[in-house]
Write a protein that holds these residues in place. Sequence first.
Motif, PDB file in Angstrom:
ATOM      1  N   GLU A   1      12.640   2.372  13.830  1.00 22.14           N
ATOM      2  CA  GLU A   1      11.766   2.263  15.075  1.00 22.14           C
ATOM      3  C   GLU A   1      10.554   1.968  14.813  1.00 22.14           C
ATOM      4  O   GLU A   1       9.774   2.651  13.848  1.00 22.14           O
ATOM      5  N   TYR A   2       9.968   0.745  15.019  1.00 23.99           N
ATOM      6  CA  TYR A   2       8.771   0.307  14.606  1.00 23.99           C
ATOM      7  C   TYR A   2       7.322   1.442  14.745  1.00 23.99           C
ATOM      8  O   TYR A   2       7.307   1.937  15.960  1.00 23.99           O
ATOM      9  N   CYS A   3       7.004   1.832  13.786  1.00 24.05           N
ATOM     10  CA  CYS A   3       6.055   3.015  13.565  1.00 24.05           C
ATOM     11  C   CYS A   3       4.712   2.882  13.021  1.00 24.05           C
ATOM     12  O   CYS A   3       4.120   3.691  12.330  1.00 24.05           O
TER      13      CYS A   3
ATOM     14  N   HIS B   1      10.227   7.635  15.261  1.00 20.39           N
ATOM     15  CA  HIS B   1      10.828   7.149  14.052  1.00 20.39           C
ATOM     16  C   HIS B   1      12.166   7.016  14.270  1.00 20.39           C
ATOM     17  O   HIS B   1      12.765   7.451  15.309  1.00 20.39           O
TER      18      HIS B   1
ATOM     19  N   MET C   1       9.137   2.570   5.120  1.00 19.52           N
ATOM     20  CA  MET C   1       9.680   3.701   5.729  1.00 19.52           C
ATOM     21  C   MET C   1      11.251   3.819   5.034  1.00 19.52           C
ATOM     22  O   MET C   1      12.086   3.730   5.953  1.00 19.52           O
TER      23      MET C   1
ATOM     24  N   HIS D   1       6.057   0.550   8.285  1.00 28.73           N
ATOM     25  CA  HIS D   1       7.338   0.854   8.580  1.00 28.73           C
ATOM     26  C   HIS D   1       8.473   0.340   8.007  1.00 28.73           C
ATOM     27  O   HIS D   1       9.403   0.892   7.683  1.00 28.73           O
TER      28      HIS D   1
ATOM     29  N   CYS E   1      14.196   3.153   8.555  1.00 30.30           N
ATOM     30  CA  CYS E   1      13.552   3.675   9.904  1.00 30.30           C
ATOM     31  C   CYS E   1      13.871   2.597  10.686  1.00 30.30           C
ATOM     32  O   CYS E   1      13.504   1.413  10.190  1.00 30.30           O
TER      33      CYS E   1
HETATM   34 CU1  CUA Z   1       9.077   5.283  10.847  1.00 34.09          CU
HETATM   35 CU2  CUA Z   1       9.485   2.821  11.529  1.00 34.09          CU
END
Ligand code: CUA
Length: 345
Positions: A184-186, A147, A193, A190, A182
């Motif tokens: 960062e692709y999670c 993340h 988030m 995402h 967030c």
């Molecule tokens: Cu956690 Cu994107």
Amino acid sequence: MVALLNSIVGLPQASTIAASVDVLYDFVFWVSLVSLVGITAAMLYCMVRYRRSKSDPEKTPYIEGHTPSELGMSVVLFIIVMVIFYWGWVDYKKILTAPAGAMEINVTARQWAWQFEYTNGRKMLGELVVPAGRPVRLLMSSNDVLHSFFVPNFRVKQDIVPGAYTTLWFEAPEVGEHPVYCAEYCGTAHSKMLATLRVIDADEYAQWQMKWEYGQKLGIGEAEAAEATPADSTAAPAADGAAPAAGEDLATRGKRAFAEKGCNACHSITGESVVGPTVKGLFGSEREFVDGATATADENYLRESIMDPQQHVVKGFQPVMPTFRGTLTDDDTNALIAYIKSLRN
Ligand code: CUA
């Protein structure tokens, strides 16, 4: 200078570092823009000036090159790049190292929620409250995937990696509310988030914490815990790890885990070496290992020693410690490390 990006997007400069980031960003932007215009203009001029002549279409002049202008160009470009590098390095160092005495907050990221835990043991989900005018250091780890903690208004962003700690610090001089993303692709949620970072007056903050601490001691903390859960239905279930006992701060919970997990069988808190090194004065000390390498005992060193103890065996000790991976939750690990940090003197 007003940042060009800000004039378009309207991002406030809400941290002590934001203006420096914007000034450097502007500098790079304007240098790039002037270069682009200059190069394009020179190119267009040369296209016209040196186009194929109608009277003598086969002939092109033989060009030897021009050493002074080539050298001059290289030197000027080198200087500009080094100015950007040095300037960036100076600012980056400021961003990298939290000032001594910064307030510490643990951040645990997971799909797809932010959990914040204060040293007094208070946990917040999706909302981070900090005092104005005080540096705050975030000690961040992830329960699952990568993340990234991003506060555009502060111009700070830091990746969060499972199995290790990363840190980020900021100081917000003014009271206000700022979105946390967030970056960062999670996974699926995402984009949901999110969290809110609330900067409140320092006195108000002290009262806010004190009220909670008294509430915990009196056993009336439930209503607030529910309040800390965001209404967003995509948020992950409630906070994990052992629930803190009433009025228990992070270090005290760590102390309890230290006994419950049997750490005290091998590690003293008195400075005496038993099977393993003492944890007294461990945090921040220089460690020397059996292979001759050295390291400073920071949060990541402690975490590694708990999860992967054979990685760096301290000189004079046997590699007998078992791993606590899978045995300790991230929450317990944070608490243990907070406890060991409290024994630094
Ligand atoms: Cu956690 Cu994107």
